[in-house]
Design an enzyme around this catalytic site. Structure first.
Site, PDB file in Angstrom:
ATOM      1  N   SER A 133       0.870  -1.184   0.000  1.00  0.00           N
ATOM      2  CA  SER A 133       0.000   0.000   0.000  1.00  0.00           C
ATOM      3  C   SER A 133       0.902   1.227   0.000  1.00  0.00           C
ATOM      4  O   SER A 133       2.099   1.132   0.317  1.00  0.00           O
ATOM      5  CB  SER A 133      -0.848  -0.017   1.275  1.00  0.00           C
ATOM      6  OG  SER A 133      -1.516   1.213   1.454  1.00  0.00           O
ATOM      7  N   TYR A 173      -2.218  -1.512  10.338  1.00  0.00           N
ATOM      8  CA  TYR A 173      -2.237  -1.672   8.874  1.00  0.00           C
ATOM      9  C   TYR A 173      -0.939  -1.137   8.277  1.00  0.00           C
ATOM     10  O   TYR A 173      -0.284  -1.802   7.465  1.00  0.00           O
ATOM     11  CB  TYR A 173      -3.448  -0.926   8.303  1.00  0.00           C
ATOM     12  CG  TYR A 173      -3.615  -1.052   6.803  1.00  0.00           C
ATOM     13  CD1 TYR A 173      -4.181  -2.182   6.235  1.00  0.00           C
ATOM     14  CD2 TYR A 173      -3.224  -0.016   5.950  1.00  0.00           C
ATOM     15  CE1 TYR A 173      -4.353  -2.294   4.863  1.00  0.00           C
ATOM     16  CE2 TYR A 173      -3.395  -0.119   4.582  1.00  0.00           C
ATOM     17  CZ  TYR A 173      -3.958  -1.264   4.039  1.00  0.00           C
ATOM     18  OH  TYR A 173      -4.128  -1.359   2.676  1.00  0.00           O
TER      19      TYR A 173
HETATM   20  N1  NAD Z   1      -8.810  -0.187  -1.252  1.00  0.00           N
HETATM   21  C1  NAD Z   1      -7.755   0.567  -1.030  1.00  0.00           C
HETATM   22  O1  NAD Z   1      -7.854   1.800  -0.949  1.00  0.00           O
HETATM   23  C2  NAD Z   1      -6.380  -0.042  -0.908  1.00  0.00           C
HETATM   24  C3  NAD Z   1      -5.263   0.808  -0.994  1.00  0.00           C
HETATM   25  C4  NAD Z   1      -3.980   0.241  -0.890  1.00  0.00           C
HETATM   26  C5  NAD Z   1      -3.826  -1.126  -0.743  1.00  0.00           C
HETATM   27  N2  NAD Z   1      -4.935  -1.930  -0.663  1.00  0.00           N
HETATM   28  C6  NAD Z   1      -4.720  -3.372  -0.514  1.00  0.00           C
HETATM   29  O2  NAD Z   1      -5.238  -4.050  -1.655  1.00  0.00           O
HETATM   30  C7  NAD Z   1      -5.639  -5.371  -1.279  1.00  0.00           C
HETATM   31  C8  NAD Z   1      -7.059  -5.626  -1.748  1.00  0.00           C
HETATM   32  O3  NAD Z   1      -7.920  -4.728  -1.077  1.00  0.00           O
HETATM   33  P1  NAD Z   1      -9.375  -4.324  -1.575  1.00  0.00           P
HETATM   34  O4  NAD Z   1      -9.440  -2.844  -1.500  1.00  0.00           O
HETATM   35  O5  NAD Z   1      -9.705  -5.010  -2.836  1.00  0.00           O
HETATM   36  O6  NAD Z   1     -10.239  -4.908  -0.339  1.00  0.00           O
HETATM   37  P2  NAD Z   1     -11.580  -5.760  -0.263  1.00  0.00           P
HETATM   38  O7  NAD Z   1     -11.954  -5.783   1.183  1.00  0.00           O
HETATM   39  O8  NAD Z   1     -12.585  -5.263  -1.246  1.00  0.00           O
HETATM   40  O9  NAD Z   1     -11.116  -7.206  -0.744  1.00  0.00           O
HETATM   41  C9  NAD Z   1     -10.287  -8.006   0.065  1.00  0.00           C
HETATM   42  C10 NAD Z   1     -10.637  -9.462  -0.175  1.00  0.00           C
HETATM   43  O10 NAD Z   1      -9.792 -10.259   0.670  1.00  0.00           O
HETATM   44  C11 NAD Z   1     -10.570 -11.249   1.308  1.00  0.00           C
HETATM   45  N3  NAD Z   1      -9.963 -11.634   2.581  1.00  0.00           N
HETATM   46  C12 NAD Z   1      -9.873 -10.883   3.713  1.00  0.00           C
HETATM   47  N4  NAD Z   1      -9.305 -11.588   4.687  1.00  0.00           N
HETATM   48  C13 NAD Z   1      -8.998 -12.803   4.168  1.00  0.00           C
HETATM   49  C14 NAD Z   1      -8.383 -13.964   4.702  1.00  0.00           C
HETATM   50  N5  NAD Z   1      -7.989 -14.022   5.977  1.00  0.00           N
HETATM   51  N6  NAD Z   1      -8.204 -15.027   3.889  1.00  0.00           N
HETATM   52  C15 NAD Z   1      -8.605 -14.985   2.581  1.00  0.00           C
HETATM   53  N7  NAD Z   1      -9.222 -13.919   2.034  1.00  0.00           N
HETATM   54  C16 NAD Z   1      -9.402 -12.828   2.821  1.00  0.00           C
HETATM   55  C17 NAD Z   1     -11.940 -10.599   1.493  1.00  0.00           C
HETATM   56  O11 NAD Z   1     -12.979 -11.555   1.681  1.00  0.00           O
HETATM   57  C18 NAD Z   1     -12.086  -9.796   0.213  1.00  0.00           C
HETATM   58  O12 NAD Z   1     -12.716 -10.531  -0.806  1.00  0.00           O
HETATM   59  C19 NAD Z   1      -5.454  -5.451   0.228  1.00  0.00           C
HETATM   60  O13 NAD Z   1      -4.230  -6.072   0.532  1.00  0.00           O
HETATM   61  C20 NAD Z   1      -5.430  -3.996   0.650  1.00  0.00           C
HETATM   62  O14 NAD Z   1      -4.745  -3.801   1.861  1.00  0.00           O
HETATM   63  C21 NAD Z   1      -6.202  -1.416  -0.745  1.00  0.00           C
END
Ligand code: NAD
Length: 273
Positions: free
Chosen positions: A160, A173
């Site tokens: 991130s 986080y």
């Molecule tokens: N959305 C943002 O603004 C953002 C920014 C920077 C980084 N990220 C990173 O991108 C990645 C994806 O995030 P997103 O925004 O798509 O989130 P999201 O919550 O929409 O999707 C995350 C997915 O991971 C699954 N998940 C969570 N815990 C789990 C576990 N223990 N085992 C298996 N699956 C699990 C959830 O069910 C979900 O489908 C993450 O690592 C997040 O930290 C997100």
């Protein structure tokens, strides 16, 4: 079904594991990779996690991702597994690899977030976030590696902007995402001799189901002074999931065959602020 020899695309014929694949960026990565010729092993927990202030995805969501992959005439294997569970991850990946006939890359994308000021952040939040984001990414790499060591491959670990800067009010986080960088750099050194590349991707905000509303409450209220830390340099509030998927695609593809240990920012400049 289209034979591998006829497949066109930047990752044609590659077999790729994606965790957190049921929705959000995980789904976007899977579909983008399928558009460019990859077959997918799609893993997600598919149930809520106590301690989070937003819901996670469902089995229907995971199946929908698989359908979107199949619409591209690529293969998709789905497995419900918790990235915190090393044994479950090993089994899920081994089953997927048996079905697809091998593995070329993995994308450790599953992640969760909690928000709060220093005096409201609990040990339970620390354990949950580090367990999913850091140990879960390790478990994903560890489950993929036995299938890569003989022929090389690419590990892409989703960090991130918070894995580069000191993003406040999400301390576990932020720490977990910095941890993903350290883990990836160490693995990149250890595995380079095996022709396995390890890189991290660092998105700024993307509109997904990962929605810690309490963070917005604190940032628009008592700690509005911290808001500028979250402000992108480029004139966009958020980026699209596909913007991030294009970075993942490059790192999975052979276009990046000599790229390892990279921290690939897709951050609209938030980390240069
Ligand atoms: N959305 C943002 O603004 C953002 C920014 C920077 C980084 N990220 C990173 O991108 C990645 C994806 O995030 P997103 O925004 O798509 O989130 P999201 O919550 O929409 O999707 C995350 C997915 O991971 C699954 N998940 C969570 N815990 C789990 C576990 N223990 N085992 C298996 N699956 C699990 C959830 O069910 C979900 O489908 C993450 O690592 C997040 O930290 C997100």
């Amino acid at each position: 079904m289209t034979g591998v020899s006829e497949v066109r695309g930047r990752v044609a014929g590659k077999r790729v594991l994606v965790t957190g694949a049921a929705r959000g960026m995980g789904r976007s990565h899977a579909v983008r990779l399928a558009e460019e010729g990859a077959d997918l092993i799609l893993v997600d927990l598919c149930e809520p996690l106590p301690g989070l202030e937003y819901p996670l995805s469902s089995r229907e969501d995971l199946e929908e991702t698989a359908e979107l992959v199949r619409k591209q005439r690529r293969r998709a294997v789905t497995r419900v597994a918790d990235v915190r569970d090393a044994d479950a991850m090993r089994a899920a990946v081994a089953e997927g690899v048996a079905e697809l006939g091998g593995l070329d890359a993995s994308v450790a994308n599953a992640g969760v977030i909690t928000a709060g000021t220093w005096d409201t952040t609990t040990p339970e939040q620390w354990r949950l976030v580090l367990d999913v984001n850091l140990i879960g990414s390790w478990n994903t790499c560890a489950a993929a590696l036995p299938h890569l060591v003989d022929h090389g491959g690419s590990l892409v670990n989703i960090s991130s902007a918070a894995g580069i800067k000191g993003s406040p009010l999400t301390t576990p986080y932020t720490a977990s995402k910095h941890g993903v960088v350290g883990m990836s750099l160490a693995l990149a050194n250890e595995l380079a001799a095996r022709n396995i590349r390890v890189n991290t991707v660092h998105p700024t905000g993307v509109a997904t189901g990962m929605a810690p509303m309490s963070l917005h409450g604190v940032l628009s209220g008592p700690r509005a002074d911290l808001g500028p830390i979250y402000q992108n340099a480029l004139p966009v509030q958020v980026v699209d999931a596909t913007d991030v998927s294009n970075a993942v695609l490059f790192l999975v593809s052979d276009e990046s065959r000599h790229v390892t240990g990279l921290q690939f920012k897709v951050d609209a400049g938030v980390t240069i602020r």
